[in-house]
Scaffold this active site. Structure first.
Site, PDB file in Angstrom:
ATOM      1  N   TYR A 100     104.279   1.606 -12.063  1.00 56.14           N
ATOM      2  CA  TYR A 100     103.172   0.948 -11.670  1.00 56.14           C
ATOM      3  C   TYR A 100     103.492  -0.869 -11.682  1.00 56.14           C
ATOM      4  O   TYR A 100     103.909  -1.088 -12.797  1.00 56.14           O
ATOM      5  CB  TYR A 100     101.758   1.098 -12.187  1.00 56.14           C
ATOM      6  CG  TYR A 100     101.246   2.317 -11.659  1.00 56.14           C
ATOM      7  CD1 TYR A 100     100.816   2.373 -10.639  1.00 56.14           C
ATOM      8  CD2 TYR A 100     101.201   3.370 -12.733  1.00 56.14           C
ATOM      9  CE1 TYR A 100     100.105   3.596 -10.117  1.00 56.14           C
ATOM     10  CE2 TYR A 100     100.352   4.393 -12.354  1.00 56.14           C
ATOM     11  CZ  TYR A 100      99.873   4.632 -10.908  1.00 56.14           C
ATOM     12  OH  TYR A 100      99.365   5.812 -10.550  1.00 56.14           O
ATOM     13  N   LYS A 140      88.144  13.957 -41.281  1.00 56.28           N
ATOM     14  CA  LYS A 140      87.403  13.518 -40.200  1.00 56.28           C
ATOM     15  C   LYS A 140      88.144  13.339 -38.848  1.00 56.28           C
ATOM     16  O   LYS A 140      89.432  13.429 -39.119  1.00 56.28           O
ATOM     17  CB  LYS A 140      86.763  12.057 -40.617  1.00 56.28           C
ATOM     18  CG  LYS A 140      88.010  10.936 -40.954  1.00 56.28           C
ATOM     19  CD  LYS A 140      87.571   9.994 -41.678  1.00 56.28           C
ATOM     20  CE  LYS A 140      88.685   9.181 -42.136  1.00 56.28           C
ATOM     21  NZ  LYS A 140      88.168   7.943 -42.998  1.00 56.28           N
TER      22      LYS A 140
END
Ligand SMILES: *Cc1c(COP(=O)(O)O)cnc(C)c1O
Length: 375
Positions: free
Chosen positions: A263, A42
């Site tokens: 940042y 999956k």
């Protein structure tokens, strides 16, 4: 290799996927279980690529695959025409047709799903056997155990009408060997399996293979361990690493003590430091939670084997790392650093980003070069 990304000069980072290691991990788990091992593929085979993973495993003899969604089942089917492909999320209303069309097997997770599938079969539709999920702890998917037992005792009831080819249950905490829930689930499932003689059963996920006293039944369902994740956290990893992630240094700079970096200036140099900016960020699937601020530790990279902690926020396309402790000859523009591999195994990377290795794997990006080896 046919699955490789072309033109690696076009990329700032490379993910190497060792399909031979994937196959050895699958073999090891099958030998350990002493029964057939399936493969849970999956989520794009936990991020490594469903087509290459299924191709490699099917060639090695794997016959049973598990996916979560029908769309993943269709992709697995494209490279494994004969395999049994179970869709774990089960049957959404009105979806029987699409299962028939692609020869997929739903994992029926409720009485309603069981009845819907049984009546679809009665229309004469040509379908493969389905699986039946019995819930023994999760309260997520599956008939509750008592309901499963009642249905099992109805000799010609819904279970017979639905043509069930596999009965399964899923562990809630098999990676914690001492959790008493494991023994309760093992006992509850034993009762279900005994009530459905002649129907193959499946209980073990990756960590289940390492649980004392857990029967293997006829089929196991490993996922994480196939991809090199440690099924026995806290103990040495018995699996081979499957993936390695490397990114190139685009720039080196020296900063003075007190310099704020990244940042919002969340990291401040405590003295003179040498920093490197690397070509990989959260848009490549590296969690932003790996950011390293003045108060919170985060992720790191390896340069020439030396641990280089991240500095400041993980940005979209870039991460800054502190290469002050690495040899000067290695800390060069163009050099490669390791984000996943060696001492930075999936568990370590997960811990640095305040998550689990499973999430690191399934978040692996689509923006770097992918190189498949070992097929
Ligand atoms: C994901 C999943 C697995 C595989 O679990 P791992 O811990 O990755 O081995 C097995 N069974 C079910 C029902 C699952 O959802």
């Amino acid at each position: 290799m046919p699955f490789d990304t072309p033109a690696s000069g076009a990329y700032g980072a490379t993910l190497t996927i060792d399909l031979a290691a994937l196959v050895s991990n699958w073999r090891l788990l099958g030998e350990r279980a002493g029964t057939e091992a399936g493969a849970v593929v999956k989520a794009d085979a936990y991020g490594i690529g469903i087509e290459p993973a299924v191709t490699a495993l099917a060639r090695a003899g794997c016959r049973s695959f598990f996916v979560a969604h029908v769309s993943e089942g269709i992709r697995a089917r494209s490279v494994a025409p004969d395999a049994t492909i179970y869709v774990l999320n089960g049957l959404l209303p009105g979806n029987c047709d699409v299962y028939a069309q692609h020869g997929l097997s739903p994992v029926l997770g409720s009485h309603e799903e069981l009845l819907e599938w049984a009546s679809f079969r009665q229309t004469g539709a040509k379908v493969r056997p389905a699986a039946l999920h019995v819930d023994t702890a999760m309260n997520r998917l599956g008939l509750w155990a008592g309901e499963g037992l009642n249905l099992a005792r109805e000799k010609s009831g819904a279970i017979a009408a639905a043509d069930i080819g596999l009965v399964m249950s899923h562990f809630a905490s098999s990676e914690v060997e001492t959790d008493p829930a494991n023994a309760r689930q093992i006992a509850a499932f034993a009762e279900i399996a005994a009530a459905l003689p002649g129907i193959p059963a499946s209980l073990k996920n990756s960590s289940g293979h390492f649980l004392e006293g857990c029967p293997s039944y006829q089929l196991t369902r490993p996922g994480y361990a196939l991809y090199g994740g440690n099924p026995t956290p806290g103990q040495p990893n018995p699996m081979q690493p499957v993936i390695g992630l490397q990114a190139r240094i685009i720039q080196i700079r020296k900063v003075e003590g007190g310099t704020q970096v990244g940042y919002n200036g969340r990291w401040t140099a405590k003295g003179k430091r040498k920093l490197a900016t690397i070509c990989l960020g959260y848009a490549d699937g590296y969690p932003r939670n790996g950011s390293w601020t003045d108060s919170v530790a985060g992720g790191s990279a390896l340069l020439d084997g030396v641990v280089c902690p991240f500095v400041g926020s993980v940005s979209m396309d870039l991460i800054i790392i502190d290469v002050s402790d690495a040899p000067a000859s290695a800390a060069q523009r163009g050099a490669s650093v390791t984000l996943i591999g060696g001492a930075l195994d999936l568990e370590a990377v997960g811990a640095g980003a305040k998550t689990i290795g499973y999430e690191i794997l399934t978040s692996l990006g689509r923006r770097y070069a992918r190189r498949y080896v070992g097929l």
